[in-house]
Scaffold this motif. Structure first.
Motif, mmCIF file in Angstrom:
data_model
loop_
_atom_site.group_PDB
_atom_site.id
_atom_site.type_symbol
_atom_site.label_atom_id
_atom_site.label_comp_id
_atom_site.label_asym_id
_atom_site.label_seq_id
_atom_site.Cartn_x
_atom_site.Cartn_y
_atom_site.Cartn_z
ATOM 1 N N LEU A 134 -11.355 94.667 -83.934
ATOM 2 C CA LEU A 134 -10.539 94.663 -85.154
ATOM 3 C C LEU A 134 -9.139 95.237 -84.978
ATOM 4 C CD1 LEU A 134 -13.084 95.855 -87.897
ATOM 5 C CD2 LEU A 134 -12.301 93.520 -87.453
ATOM 6 N N TYR A 135 -8.922 96.102 -84.005
ATOM 7 C CA TYR A 135 -7.746 96.957 -84.015
ATOM 8 C C TYR A 135 -6.658 96.491 -83.049
ATOM 9 C CZ TYR A 135 -11.713 99.527 -85.803
ATOM 10 O OH TYR A 135 -12.856 99.869 -86.487
ATOM 11 N N PHE A 136 -5.418 96.567 -83.533
ATOM 12 C CA PHE A 136 -4.255 96.196 -82.739
ATOM 13 C C PHE A 136 -4.439 94.798 -82.128
ATOM 14 C CE2 PHE A 136 -4.248 100.859 -82.749
ATOM 15 C CZ PHE A 136 -2.966 101.110 -83.215
ATOM 16 N N ARG A 137 -4.935 93.875 -82.936
ATOM 17 C CA ARG A 137 -5.169 92.499 -82.508
ATOM 18 C C ARG A 137 -4.300 91.560 -83.340
ATOM 19 N NH1 ARG A 137 -8.337 91.963 -78.017
ATOM 20 N NH2 ARG A 137 -9.851 90.479 -78.810
ATOM 21 N N PRO A 138 -3.809 90.451 -82.774
ATOM 22 C CA PRO A 138 -3.000 89.507 -83.549
ATOM 23 C C PRO A 138 -3.801 88.882 -84.693
ATOM 24 C CG PRO A 138 -2.881 89.050 -81.181
ATOM 25 C CD PRO A 138 -3.957 90.059 -81.359
ATOM 26 N N ALA A 139 -3.154 88.631 -85.811
ATOM 27 C CA ALA A 139 -3.832 88.067 -86.980
ATOM 28 C C ALA A 139 -4.397 86.677 -86.703
ATOM 29 C CB ALA A 139 -2.862 88.017 -88.159
ATOM 30 N N MET A 141 -5.851 85.631 -84.040
ATOM 31 C CA MET A 141 -6.995 85.630 -83.121
ATOM 32 C C MET A 141 -8.308 85.733 -83.883
ATOM 33 S SD MET A 141 -7.669 88.106 -79.830
ATOM 34 C CE MET A 141 -6.312 87.354 -78.932
ATOM 35 N N ASN A 142 -9.211 84.784 -83.654
ATOM 36 C CA ASN A 142 -10.507 84.818 -84.312
ATOM 37 C C ASN A 142 -11.322 86.017 -83.815
ATOM 38 O OD1 ASN A 142 -10.272 82.517 -85.920
ATOM 39 N ND2 ASN A 142 -10.963 81.160 -84.282
ATOM 40 N N PRO A 143 -11.932 86.770 -84.718
ATOM 41 C CA PRO A 143 -12.771 87.892 -84.276
ATOM 42 C C PRO A 143 -14.023 87.402 -83.568
ATOM 43 C CG PRO A 143 -12.947 87.579 -86.649
ATOM 44 C CD PRO A 143 -11.866 86.658 -86.175
ATOM 45 N N VAL A 144 -14.639 88.289 -82.817
ATOM 46 C CA VAL A 144 -15.770 87.940 -81.958
ATOM 47 C C VAL A 144 -16.928 87.339 -82.751
ATOM 48 C CG1 VAL A 144 -16.735 90.277 -82.094
ATOM 49 C CG2 VAL A 144 -17.273 88.820 -80.128
ATOM 50 N N TRP A 145 -17.076 87.714 -84.031
ATOM 51 C CA TRP A 145 -18.220 87.257 -84.816
ATOM 52 C C TRP A 145 -18.128 85.792 -85.211
ATOM 53 C CZ3 TRP A 145 -15.145 91.471 -86.421
ATOM 54 C CH2 TRP A 145 -15.594 92.701 -85.908
ATOM 55 N N GLN A 146 -16.957 85.172 -85.049
ATOM 56 C CA GLN A 146 -16.782 83.764 -85.380
ATOM 57 C C GLN A 146 -16.862 82.861 -84.162
ATOM 58 O OE1 GLN A 146 -13.363 84.808 -88.657
ATOM 59 N NE2 GLN A 146 -13.495 82.690 -88.000
ATOM 60 N N MET A 147 -16.969 83.446 -82.967
ATOM 61 C CA MET A 147 -16.859 82.670 -81.732
ATOM 62 C C MET A 147 -18.225 82.359 -81.126
ATOM 63 S SD MET A 147 -13.663 82.307 -81.691
ATOM 64 C CE MET A 147 -13.567 81.432 -80.112
ATOM 65 N N TYR A 148 -18.279 81.212 -80.428
ATOM 66 C CA TYR A 148 -19.446 80.815 -79.646
ATOM 67 C C TYR A 148 -19.105 80.925 -78.163
ATOM 68 C CZ TYR A 148 -21.709 78.935 -83.835
ATOM 69 O OH TYR A 148 -22.292 78.805 -85.058
ATOM 70 N N PRO A 149 -20.126 81.002 -77.307
ATOM 71 C CA PRO A 149 -19.854 81.128 -75.861
ATOM 72 C C PRO A 149 -19.016 79.994 -75.287
ATOM 73 C CG PRO A 149 -22.135 81.687 -76.320
ATOM 74 C CD PRO A 149 -21.558 81.161 -77.609
ATOM 75 N N ASP A 150 -19.069 78.804 -75.898
ATOM 76 C CA ASP A 150 -18.301 77.675 -75.377
ATOM 77 C C ASP A 150 -16.852 77.672 -75.857
ATOM 78 O OD1 ASP A 150 -18.547 76.958 -78.017
ATOM 79 O OD2 ASP A 150 -19.657 75.103 -77.650
#
Length: 299
Positions: A134-139, A141-150
């Motif tokens: 969550l912190y010091f990340r560009p707006a 960039m999708n957070p890890v909870w929205q991403m799949y391994p592919d």
């Protein structure tokens, strides 16, 4: 009353079997959000490990303590319902105020580096069961909870669009959450309730945050020692030395670790740390095992 930062944590030795499945991870994760929806305390950061959570809260002590107790109760209810018993789990969290500015930075980082520090091959900002992404990340960039391994991502949906029974199963609770809070892939997104600004204000700059992400073992040990003291287990060095001598004599017939084998020193260290609750520093001193080596074998 003045708002303060509070570190909430559990004793991993007491909470063995806290997390035994992915469902347990989801429960431990989402219930933090459920508690946030029903509390005046603000969640600043957290991470969930197999045997214990670490949470940094901001608010009045009564609110932060109530948050802690609600979380204990709801997570234990999930365990009892899902396993048909408490399964020997004892989840008793402790809480203490963090007022020193430098120590606050250390604790804030400590609450999110747990998976990496404890040997998982993952960085805090990629760990799904904590708030490191969550912190010091560009707006953008999708957070890890929205991403799949592919590399593909999924769009979140509002809680109000999910049938109530399914939502309760996802949250592992019948407590309500706001209809406009977003959910993705079963995660109640921390962006709904984590005060990212408060965390970033602790460090001011991304560079300061980067420096503290590389916390020395000495700084991490100050957090461990503080947690032990809060847990009601603190001995002055003189008393700790006398205790270690008595334990060593009882176990090996020798008064000091100087006169026992390396294998026996490790046995002594485990006894002093796990059953007599000496700090890492004290256990290292009286077992005559370097602290860095010691932490590999007794945690």
């Amino acid at each position: 009353m003045e708002n303060k930062y509070y570190h909430v944590f559990a004793n991993g030795d007491e909470a063995k079997n806290l997390i035994t499945s992915e469902s347990d991870f989801f429960a431990a994760f989402n219930l933090i959000g459920v508690c946030a929806a029903h509390s005046n305390a603000k969640v600043v950061s957290f991470s969930i490990e197999d045997s214990h959570p670490h949470i940094l809260l901001f608010g009045q002590k009564t609110d932060c303590t109530a948050f802690m107790h609600k979380y204990e109760k709801l997570l234990m209810r999930h365990i009892i319902v899902s396993r048909k018993s408490s399964d020997g789990v004892v989840l008793k969290c402790d809480i203490y105020p963090v007022t020193n500015e430098d120590y606050l930075k250390t604790v804030a980082v400590y609450t999110i580096i747990q998976p990496t520090k404890d040997g998982k091959n993952i960085m805090p900002f990629d760990y799904p069961w904590g708030t490191g992404s969550l912190y010091f990340r560009p707006a953008w960039m999708n957070p890890v909870w929205q991403m799949y391994p592919d590399g593909k991502s999924e769009l979140p949906v509002p809680a109000g669009s999910i049938p109530i029974k399914r939502l309760q199963n996802m949250m592992h609770s019948k407590f309500s959450i706001p209809d406009d809070w977003l959910i993705c892939k079963g995660f109640l997104l921390p962006t709904n309730y984590v005060d990212i600004g408060l965390f970033e204000q602790i460090f001011i700059t991304a560079n300061c945050y980067r420096v503290f992400l590389g916390n020395s073992s000495r700084k991490n040990d100050t957090v461990l020692d503080k947690m032990l003291k809060v847990h009601g287990i603190s001995l002055e060095d003189f008393d700790a030395r006398k205790l270690s001598e008595d334990v060593c004599m009882s176990m090996f017939g020798k008064k000091t670790a100087r006169w026992i084998t390396p294998e026996q020193r490790l046995m002594l260290a485990r006894e002093l740390y796990r059953n007599h609750h000496l700090s890492i520093r004290q256990t290292s001193t009286f077992s005559r095992i370097p602290a860095e080596e010691l932490k590999k074998y007794i945690k």
